[in-house]
Design an enzyme around this catalytic site. Sequence first.
Site, PDB file in Angstrom:
ATOM      1  N   THR A  51       0.807  -1.215   0.000  1.00 23.13           N
ATOM      2  CA  THR A  51       0.000   0.000   0.000  1.00 23.13           C
ATOM      3  C   THR A  51       0.837   1.261   0.000  1.00 23.13           C
ATOM      4  O   THR A  51       0.469   2.264  -0.622  1.00 23.13           O
ATOM      5  CB  THR A  51      -0.917   0.002   1.248  1.00 23.13           C
ATOM      6  OG1 THR A  51      -1.820  -1.092   1.114  1.00 23.13           O
ATOM      7  CG2 THR A  51      -1.723   1.274   1.369  1.00 23.13           C
ATOM      8  N   ASP A  78       1.860  -6.837  -4.696  1.00 26.88           N
ATOM      9  CA  ASP A  78       0.973  -6.801  -3.540  1.00 26.88           C
ATOM     10  C   ASP A  78       1.417  -7.985  -2.680  1.00 26.88           C
ATOM     11  O   ASP A  78       1.611  -9.084  -3.194  1.00 26.88           O
ATOM     12  CB  ASP A  78      -0.474  -6.984  -4.008  1.00 26.88           C
ATOM     13  CG  ASP A  78      -1.460  -6.844  -2.871  1.00 26.88           C
ATOM     14  OD1 ASP A  78      -2.244  -5.882  -2.902  1.00 26.88           O
ATOM     15  OD2 ASP A  78      -1.445  -7.705  -1.948  1.00 26.88           O
ATOM     16  N   SER A  79       1.560  -7.781  -1.390  1.00 26.97           N
ATOM     17  CA  SER A  79       2.201  -8.842  -0.602  1.00 26.97           C
ATOM     18  C   SER A  79       1.349 -10.102  -0.479  1.00 26.97           C
ATOM     19  O   SER A  79       1.836 -11.134  -0.038  1.00 26.97           O
ATOM     20  CB  SER A  79       2.626  -8.328   0.772  1.00 26.97           C
ATOM     21  OG  SER A  79       1.536  -8.264   1.645  1.00 26.97           O
ATOM     22  N   SER A  80       0.072 -10.046  -0.904  1.00 26.81           N
ATOM     23  CA  SER A  80      -0.683 -11.304  -0.907  1.00 26.81           C
ATOM     24  C   SER A  80      -0.159 -12.221  -2.015  1.00 26.81           C
ATOM     25  O   SER A  80      -0.491 -13.408  -2.039  1.00 26.81           O
ATOM     26  CB  SER A  80      -2.185 -11.045  -1.037  1.00 26.81           C
ATOM     27  OG  SER A  80      -2.434 -10.009  -1.928  1.00 26.81           O
ATOM     28  N   THR A 131       1.564  -4.919   3.976  1.00 29.50           N
ATOM     29  CA  THR A 131       1.362  -5.361   5.364  1.00 29.50           C
ATOM     30  C   THR A 131       0.743  -6.760   5.436  1.00 29.50           C
ATOM     31  O   THR A 131       0.917  -7.453   6.440  1.00 29.50           O
ATOM     32  CB  THR A 131       0.447  -4.376   6.127  1.00 29.50           C
ATOM     33  OG1 THR A 131      -0.801  -4.278   5.441  1.00 29.50           O
ATOM     34  CG2 THR A 131       1.085  -3.016   6.252  1.00 29.50           C
ATOM     35  N   THR A 185       2.417 -10.345  14.210  1.00 33.35           N
ATOM     36  CA  THR A 185       1.200 -10.787  13.523  1.00 33.35           C
ATOM     37  C   THR A 185       0.480  -9.529  13.057  1.00 33.35           C
ATOM     38  O   THR A 185       0.461  -8.538  13.792  1.00 33.35           O
ATOM     39  CB  THR A 185       0.303 -11.550  14.534  1.00 33.35           C
ATOM     40  OG1 THR A 185       0.982 -12.745  14.901  1.00 33.35           O
ATOM     41  CG2 THR A 185      -1.052 -11.908  13.963  1.00 33.35           C
ATOM     42  N   ARG A 226      -3.737 -25.784  15.033  1.00 32.01           N
ATOM     43  CA  ARG A 226      -4.146 -24.686  15.917  1.00 32.01           C
ATOM     44  C   ARG A 226      -5.176 -25.224  16.903  1.00 32.01           C
ATOM     45  O   ARG A 226      -6.295 -25.601  16.533  1.00 32.01           O
ATOM     46  CB  ARG A 226      -4.699 -23.527  15.096  1.00 32.01           C
ATOM     47  CG  ARG A 226      -3.652 -23.000  14.105  1.00 32.01           C
ATOM     48  CD  ARG A 226      -4.058 -21.672  13.555  1.00 32.01           C
ATOM     49  NE  ARG A 226      -4.071 -20.659  14.602  1.00 32.01           N
ATOM     50  CZ  ARG A 226      -4.903 -19.639  14.634  1.00 32.01           C
ATOM     51  NH1 ARG A 226      -5.814 -19.489  13.709  1.00 32.01           N
ATOM     52  NH2 ARG A 226      -4.851 -18.762  15.612  1.00 32.01           N
ATOM     53  N   GLN A 281      -4.748 -21.302  19.451  1.00 26.46           N
ATOM     54  CA  GLN A 281      -5.545 -20.280  18.756  1.00 26.46           C
ATOM     55  C   GLN A 281      -5.541 -18.961  19.533  1.00 26.46           C
ATOM     56  O   GLN A 281      -5.954 -17.932  19.005  1.00 26.46           O
ATOM     57  CB  GLN A 281      -6.983 -20.775  18.566  1.00 26.46           C
ATOM     58  CG  GLN A 281      -7.048 -21.898  17.545  1.00 26.46           C
ATOM     59  CD  GLN A 281      -8.410 -22.549  17.415  1.00 26.46           C
ATOM     60  OE1 GLN A 281      -9.432 -21.952  17.714  1.00 26.46           O
ATOM     61  NE2 GLN A 281      -8.425 -23.779  16.968  1.00 26.46           N
ATOM     62  N   CYS A 282      -5.110 -18.995  20.805  1.00 30.05           N
ATOM     63  CA  CYS A 282      -4.958 -17.744  21.565  1.00 30.05           C
ATOM     64  C   CYS A 282      -3.717 -17.032  21.025  1.00 30.05           C
ATOM     65  O   CYS A 282      -2.680 -17.663  20.832  1.00 30.05           O
ATOM     66  CB  CYS A 282      -4.709 -18.008  23.046  1.00 30.05           C
ATOM     67  SG  CYS A 282      -6.019 -18.892  23.845  1.00 30.05           S
TER      68      CYS A 282
HETATM   69  N1  ASP Z   1      -2.603  -5.609   0.025  1.00 29.50           N
HETATM   70  C1  ASP Z   1      -1.541  -4.777   0.538  1.00 29.50           C
HETATM   71  C2  ASP Z   1      -0.293  -5.622   0.585  1.00 29.50           C
HETATM   72  O1  ASP Z   1      -0.109  -6.366   1.515  1.00 29.50           O
HETATM   73  C3  ASP Z   1      -1.915  -4.259   1.883  1.00 29.50           C
HETATM   74  C4  ASP Z   1      -0.896  -3.334   2.522  1.00 29.50           C
HETATM   75  O2  ASP Z   1       0.208  -3.112   2.057  1.00 29.50           O
HETATM   76  O3  ASP Z   1      -1.216  -2.784   3.581  1.00 29.50           O
HETATM   77  O4  ASP Z   1       0.506  -5.559  -0.305  1.00 29.50           O
END
Ligand code: ASP
Length: 347
Positions: free
Chosen positions: A16, A60-62, A92, A169, A249, A281-282
């Site tokens: 982002t 995009d980090s996904s 993120t 996390t 988990r 899972q906690c």
């Molecule tokens: N979808 C974005 C990513 O992880 C979200 C971000 O950067 O906050 O690349």
Amino acid sequence: MKTEQATVLLIYTGGTIGMKRNPLTGALESVNFDSLLTYLPELKQFDINIDTCAFNPPVDSSNMTPGLWARIASIIEERYDSYDGFVILHGTDTMSYTASALSFMLGNLSKPVILTGSQLPVGQLRTDGKENLITAIEIAATRRPDGRAMAPEVCVYFNNSLYRGNRTTKRSADQFTAFESFNYPPLAEAGIDIHYHPERILSCDPSRPLRVRYRFDANVIVMSLFPGYSETIARQLFAIPGLKAIVMRTFGSGNAPQNDWLLQSLRQAADRGIVIVNISQCVNGSVEMNRYDPGLSLLRAGVISGRDSTVESAVTKLMLLLGEHNDPDAVRQLMNRSLCGEVTIEP
Ligand code: ASP
């Protein structure tokens, strides 16, 4: 005495921080690194020598993969001797996975590797990206009076806190406090000054050369239990061809239903060489399998404790260990050790 100007390599992978809204679709899209730099004139004001290097196109980090982790690690390896520290701009969404993976990949690390990003693009007025980036660069360049790096670890810096990367996390999709380290306190807090906690920071031996590990094995699954978990589904999961490890988990301090079928399947899977790691899972606290009967049954079924590690850390550690070792017992032994501060092990 004049000290040499510090040098930092800024690696832009995407996220982002470097996005702009597409006026037609309304969705955020990555911009190239040069456009991103036009929003950051502040970088020229630093008394630090900053070089840059960028993924083209940014991701995009996904869409992060072990192959891209290897690309980041090889950039660091190739330029390791030329810089005092490294800052990685990263989305993120999977930042904690990348931080965990890099912490295991970069053996004998003695320089800071700081991941950061933002919740709002750097071109937006209320962006959190500038503060995150500027402070991350400052941390990456900071040395102790003896000349050694102040924070020679893989870290995540976000919203005024510096965390051990493999303890983090992503906790919020929309607040500036996007990250938390639930089981380990921050390594530093940024206010008017940056206040470091040296006693929480890993010590290193700069005389040992960086040793980068690149091999991953992704035959790992995360299985999250819930009351009523289906026996049919569980049996099919355990029978997946090529499966080498399960992050299971569990509830509370590491408890699972005491069903005969579950305990038997786990025992059989463990005997077949599948490494099964118990993670709660906690988000806060630790697995203690001998606290209650249901936990003890898991221990007897061959499940090992993931203690207080995050899922992100357990998954990436398993991927790396399975890439390096064919013997499940060797992997189990190393899962029981803290490699770089990712789990708390009482002496
Ligand atoms: N979808 C974005 C990513 O992880 C979200 C971000 O950067 O906050 O690349």
